[in-house]
Motif scaffolding. Structure first.
Motif, PDB file in Angstrom:
ATOM      1  N   LEU A  53       0.822  -1.204   0.000  1.00 29.47           N
ATOM      2  CA  LEU A  53       0.000   0.000   0.000  1.00 29.47           C
ATOM      3  C   LEU A  53       0.857   1.256   0.000  1.00 29.47           C
ATOM      4  CD1 LEU A  53      -2.832  -1.062   2.462  1.00 29.47           C
ATOM      5  CD2 LEU A  53      -3.017  -0.693  -0.004  1.00 29.47           C
ATOM      6  N   LEU A  54       1.932   1.249   0.761  1.00 31.15           N
ATOM      7  CA  LEU A  54       2.842   2.396   0.753  1.00 31.15           C
ATOM      8  C   LEU A  54       3.420   2.617  -0.640  1.00 31.15           C
ATOM      9  CD1 LEU A  54       4.739   1.834   4.138  1.00 31.15           C
ATOM     10  CD2 LEU A  54       3.025   3.587   3.633  1.00 31.15           C
ATOM     11  N   LEU A  55       3.774   1.508  -1.301  1.00 27.72           N
ATOM     12  CA  LEU A  55       4.290   1.604  -2.669  1.00 27.72           C
ATOM     13  C   LEU A  55       3.209   2.098  -3.628  1.00 27.72           C
ATOM     14  CD1 LEU A  55       6.537   1.046  -4.748  1.00 27.72           C
ATOM     15  CD2 LEU A  55       5.706  -1.307  -4.885  1.00 27.72           C
ATOM     16  N   ALA A  56       1.983   1.603  -3.460  1.00 25.86           N
ATOM     17  CA  ALA A  56       0.881   2.004  -4.340  1.00 25.86           C
ATOM     18  C   ALA A  56       0.572   3.490  -4.198  1.00 25.86           C
ATOM     19  CB  ALA A  56      -0.367   1.174  -4.030  1.00 25.86           C
ATOM     20  N   VAL A  57       0.533   3.967  -2.965  1.00 22.86           N
ATOM     21  CA  VAL A  57       0.261   5.390  -2.738  1.00 22.86           C
ATOM     22  C   VAL A  57       1.372   6.242  -3.344  1.00 22.86           C
ATOM     23  CG1 VAL A  57       0.068   7.187  -0.976  1.00 22.86           C
ATOM     24  CG2 VAL A  57      -1.145   5.032  -0.678  1.00 22.86           C
ATOM     25  N   ALA A  58       2.619   5.843  -3.107  1.00 20.00           N
ATOM     26  CA  ALA A  58       3.748   6.599  -3.647  1.00 20.00           C
ATOM     27  C   ALA A  58       3.738   6.597  -5.176  1.00 20.00           C
ATOM     28  CB  ALA A  58       5.063   6.018  -3.125  1.00 20.00           C
ATOM     29  N   LEU A  60     -19.730 -15.262   5.274  1.00 20.63           N
ATOM     30  CA  LEU A  60     -20.010 -14.180   4.338  1.00 20.63           C
ATOM     31  C   LEU A  60     -19.478 -12.854   4.887  1.00 20.63           C
ATOM     32  CD1 LEU A  60     -21.323 -13.249   1.717  1.00 20.63           C
ATOM     33  CD2 LEU A  60     -23.493 -13.019   2.965  1.00 20.63           C
ATOM     34  N   GLN A  61     -19.666 -12.630   6.186  1.00 16.19           N
ATOM     35  CA  GLN A  61     -19.176 -11.399   6.801  1.00 16.19           C
ATOM     36  C   GLN A  61     -17.651 -11.331   6.792  1.00 16.19           C
ATOM     37  OE1 GLN A  61     -20.804 -10.706  10.692  1.00 16.19           O
ATOM     38  NE2 GLN A  61     -22.907 -10.554   9.953  1.00 16.19           N
ATOM     39  N   MET A  62     -16.987 -12.469   6.999  1.00 15.02           N
ATOM     40  CA  MET A  62     -15.523 -12.462   7.020  1.00 15.02           C
ATOM     41  C   MET A  62     -14.947 -12.165   5.643  1.00 15.02           C
ATOM     42  SD  MET A  62     -14.359 -15.389   9.719  1.00 15.02           S
ATOM     43  CE  MET A  62     -15.412 -16.677   9.092  1.00 15.02           C
ATOM     44  N   VAL A  63     -15.509 -12.801   4.618  1.00 15.97           N
ATOM     45  CA  VAL A  63     -15.051 -12.522   3.252  1.00 15.97           C
ATOM     46  C   VAL A  63     -15.399 -11.087   2.882  1.00 15.97           C
ATOM     47  CG1 VAL A  63     -15.334 -13.126   0.820  1.00 15.97           C
ATOM     48  CG2 VAL A  63     -15.241 -14.931   2.558  1.00 15.97           C
ATOM     49  N   GLY A  64     -16.571 -10.646   3.287  1.00 14.57           N
ATOM     50  CA  GLY A  64     -16.966  -9.267   3.034  1.00 14.57           C
ATOM     51  C   GLY A  64     -16.037  -8.273   3.710  1.00 14.57           C
ATOM     52  N   ALA A  65     -15.591  -8.597   4.913  1.00 18.10           N
ATOM     53  CA  ALA A  65     -14.674  -7.712   5.632  1.00 18.10           C
ATOM     54  C   ALA A  65     -13.330  -7.618   4.920  1.00 18.10           C
ATOM     55  CB  ALA A  65     -14.482  -8.216   7.057  1.00 18.10           C
ATOM     56  N   MET A  66     -12.868  -8.729   4.387  1.00 20.91           N
ATOM     57  CA  MET A  66     -11.597  -8.715   3.652  1.00 20.91           C
ATOM     58  C   MET A  66     -11.696  -7.839   2.406  1.00 20.91           C
ATOM     59  SD  MET A  66     -10.806 -12.797   4.088  1.00 20.91           S
ATOM     60  CE  MET A  66      -9.263 -12.843   3.188  1.00 20.91           C
ATOM     61  N   LEU A  67     -12.812  -7.975   1.687  1.00 26.91           N
ATOM     62  CA  LEU A  67     -13.007  -7.155   0.494  1.00 26.91           C
ATOM     63  C   LEU A  67     -13.234  -5.690   0.865  1.00 26.91           C
ATOM     64  CD1 LEU A  67     -15.323  -9.511  -1.596  1.00 26.91           C
ATOM     65  CD2 LEU A  67     -12.926  -8.981  -2.063  1.00 26.91           C
ATOM     66  N   LEU A  68     -13.944  -5.461   1.956  1.00 23.21           N
ATOM     67  CA  LEU A  68     -14.194  -4.092   2.402  1.00 23.21           C
ATOM     68  C   LEU A  68     -12.894  -3.394   2.756  1.00 23.21           C
ATOM     69  CD1 LEU A  68     -16.168  -1.838   3.163  1.00 23.21           C
ATOM     70  CD2 LEU A  68     -16.329  -2.867   5.448  1.00 23.21           C
ATOM     71  N   TYR A  69     -11.996  -4.113   3.397  1.00 18.85           N
ATOM     72  CA  TYR A  69     -10.679  -3.548   3.708  1.00 18.85           C
ATOM     73  C   TYR A  69      -9.986  -3.094   2.421  1.00 18.85           C
ATOM     74  CZ  TYR A  69      -5.664  -3.465   4.498  1.00 18.85           C
ATOM     75  OH  TYR A  69      -4.340  -3.088   4.505  1.00 18.85           O
ATOM     76  N   GLY A  70      -9.959  -3.971   1.426  1.00 16.25           N
ATOM     77  CA  GLY A  70      -9.317  -3.630   0.163  1.00 16.25           C
ATOM     78  C   GLY A  70      -9.965  -2.433  -0.503  1.00 16.25           C
ATOM     79  N   LEU A  71     -11.300  -2.394  -0.495  1.00 17.77           N
ATOM     80  CA  LEU A  71     -12.011  -1.275  -1.106  1.00 17.77           C
ATOM     81  C   LEU A  71     -11.709   0.037  -0.389  1.00 17.77           C
ATOM     82  CD1 LEU A  71     -15.511  -2.859  -1.827  1.00 17.77           C
ATOM     83  CD2 LEU A  71     -13.799  -2.156  -3.503  1.00 17.77           C
ATOM     84  N   LEU A  72     -11.638  -0.008   0.940  1.00 19.71           N
ATOM     85  CA  LEU A  72     -11.387   1.210   1.711  1.00 19.71           C
ATOM     86  C   LEU A  72      -9.991   1.761   1.455  1.00 19.71           C
ATOM     87  CD1 LEU A  72     -13.080   0.396   5.150  1.00 19.71           C
ATOM     88  CD2 LEU A  72     -13.835   2.037   3.422  1.00 19.71           C
ATOM     89  N   VAL A  73      -8.976   0.890   1.521  1.00 20.42           N
ATOM     90  CA  VAL A  73      -7.610   1.390   1.343  1.00 20.42           C
ATOM     91  C   VAL A  73      -7.378   1.837  -0.098  1.00 20.42           C
ATOM     92  CG1 VAL A  73      -6.663   0.071   3.278  1.00 20.42           C
ATOM     93  CG2 VAL A  73      -6.674  -0.956   0.990  1.00 20.42           C
ATOM     94  N   LEU A  74      -7.994   1.135  -1.045  1.00 18.95           N
ATOM     95  CA  LEU A  74      -7.858   1.524  -2.439  1.00 18.95           C
ATOM     96  C   LEU A  74      -8.558   2.863  -2.690  1.00 18.95           C
ATOM     97  CD1 LEU A  74      -6.493   0.222  -4.892  1.00 18.95           C
ATOM     98  CD2 LEU A  74      -8.687  -0.790  -5.506  1.00 18.95           C
ATOM     99  N   SER A  75      -9.727   3.035  -2.094  1.00 21.06           N
ATOM    100  CA  SER A  75     -10.454   4.290  -2.250  1.00 21.06           C
ATOM    101  C   SER A  75      -9.686   5.458  -1.636  1.00 21.06           C
ATOM    102  CB  SER A  75     -11.845   4.181  -1.595  1.00 21.06           C
ATOM    103  OG  SER A  75     -12.624   3.192  -2.234  1.00 21.06           O
ATOM    104  N   LEU A  76      -9.056   5.224  -0.486  1.00 21.11           N
ATOM    105  CA  LEU A  76      -8.249   6.281   0.131  1.00 21.11           C
ATOM    106  C   LEU A  76      -7.060   6.650  -0.742  1.00 21.11           C
ATOM    107  CD1 LEU A  76      -8.251   5.131   3.883  1.00 21.11           C
ATOM    108  CD2 LEU A  76      -9.385   7.145   2.912  1.00 21.11           C
ATOM    109  N   CYS A  77      -6.435   5.644  -1.316  1.00 22.10           N
ATOM    110  CA  CYS A  77      -5.304   5.872  -2.223  1.00 22.10           C
ATOM    111  C   CYS A  77      -5.738   6.713  -3.423  1.00 22.10           C
ATOM    112  CB  CYS A  77      -4.728   4.537  -2.679  1.00 22.10           C
ATOM    113  SG  CYS A  77      -3.412   4.665  -3.912  1.00 22.10           S
ATOM    114  N   PHE A  78      -6.857   6.340  -4.028  1.00 15.21           N
ATOM    115  CA  PHE A  78      -7.339   7.057  -5.206  1.00 15.21           C
ATOM    116  C   PHE A  78      -7.853   8.450  -4.837  1.00 15.21           C
ATOM    117  CE2 PHE A  78      -8.383   2.827  -7.558  1.00 15.21           C
ATOM    118  CZ  PHE A  78      -7.029   2.615  -7.731  1.00 15.21           C
ATOM    119  N   ALA A  79      -8.467   8.573  -3.653  1.00 15.37           N
ATOM    120  CA  ALA A  79      -8.941   9.889  -3.208  1.00 15.37           C
ATOM    121  C   ALA A  79      -7.772  10.861  -3.036  1.00 15.37           C
ATOM    122  CB  ALA A  79      -9.712   9.750  -1.902  1.00 15.37           C
ATOM    123  N   ALA A  80      -6.634  10.336  -2.571  1.00  9.10           N
ATOM    124  CA  ALA A  80      -5.442  11.178  -2.433  1.00  9.10           C
ATOM    125  C   ALA A  80      -4.993  11.708  -3.794  1.00  9.10           C
ATOM    126  CB  ALA A  80      -4.319  10.383  -1.769  1.00  9.10           C
TER     127      ALA A  80
END
Length: 223
Positions: free
Chosen positions: A17-22, A98-118
């Motif tokens: 993630l640090l590499l992706a943001v940079a 379902l909630q556990m898999v959803g949480a894993m995907l939600l994590y990815g969506l959140l960090v990716l969205s923050l990266c793109f929002a930056a």
């Protein structure tokens, strides 16, 4: 439960993630420097004229960067999960699968969205200083489908990685390429404006595909 899964995913993906943001900020910053250079040499009026007369947006370098970033995040997050059989252990925890898999995907969506929002914040902050609001919006709206493609790529590649059989992975890969092609059908700036809300819904719906792979994993499908 969500905190534990988020922490586990953070430990697994933090360096990527640090590499992706940079990387994304680097390409976005370089694109802004290109605009700055033209402004310094020929003035802001020339930039506006080129944008209006030639449909130039000056950020073409960014077109496939979000796609690559989203794809690699899914690989970093889920390939170790499958190789080390961690997913099997996760699904045996006393929580909703379902909630556990959803949480894993939600994590990815959140960090990716923050990266793109930056990225959008950086571009918007610079552009508002040298361009009229209409031209700034013109550039950012043109870039929006590219960043949605990055989120869709993350969800689709997650679907592929979570699939337990190689034959089905290849089928999923072909389908994913065809689905992602939708985001790049037109090179005309703002071509997707009327379609953006539907494109967002279409992107988010791809999250449900991962559950199909997990369901096949649960019933023991394997090579």
């Amino acid at each position: 439960m969500f905190k534990a899964i988020f922490y586990k995913e953070w430990i697994k993906t933090r360096w990527y993630l640090l590499l992706a943001v940079a990387t994304t900020l680097g390409f976005a910053g370089y694109s802004m420097l290109r605009i700055s250079r033209v402004v310094d040499l020929k003035g802001a009026e020339h930039v506006w004229e080129v944008m209006l007369s030639r449909d130039a947006i000056f950020i073409d370098l960014l077109q496939y960067i979000p796609l690559l970033v989203g794809t690699l995040l899914a690989v970093v997050q889920f390939v170790p999960e499958m190789q080390r059989k961690c997913l099997k252990l996760t699904l045996h925890l006393p929580y909703s699968q379902l909630q556990m898999v959803g949480a894993m995907l939600l994590y990815g969506l959140l960090v990716l969205s923050l990266c793109f929002a930056a990225n959008f914040f950086l571009m918007g902050f610079y552009l508002q200083g040298v361009m009229a609001p209409e031209l700034e919006q013109h550039i950012l709206l043109t870039a929006a489908p590219w960043y949605l493609a990055g989120i869709a790529a993350y969800l689709l590649v997650s679907w592929i990685c979570l699939e337990p059989t190689w034959k089905r992975r290849i089928i999923n890969l072909v389908m994913s390429v065809l689905l992602l092609r939708i985001f790049f059908l037109s090179v005309t700036p703002e071509a997707y404006n009327q379609f953006l809300p539907w494109l967002l819904i279409y992107t988010l719906l791809t999250a449900s595909l991962s559950w199909l792979s997990v369901s096949r994993f649960k019933i023991g499908k394997q090579d």
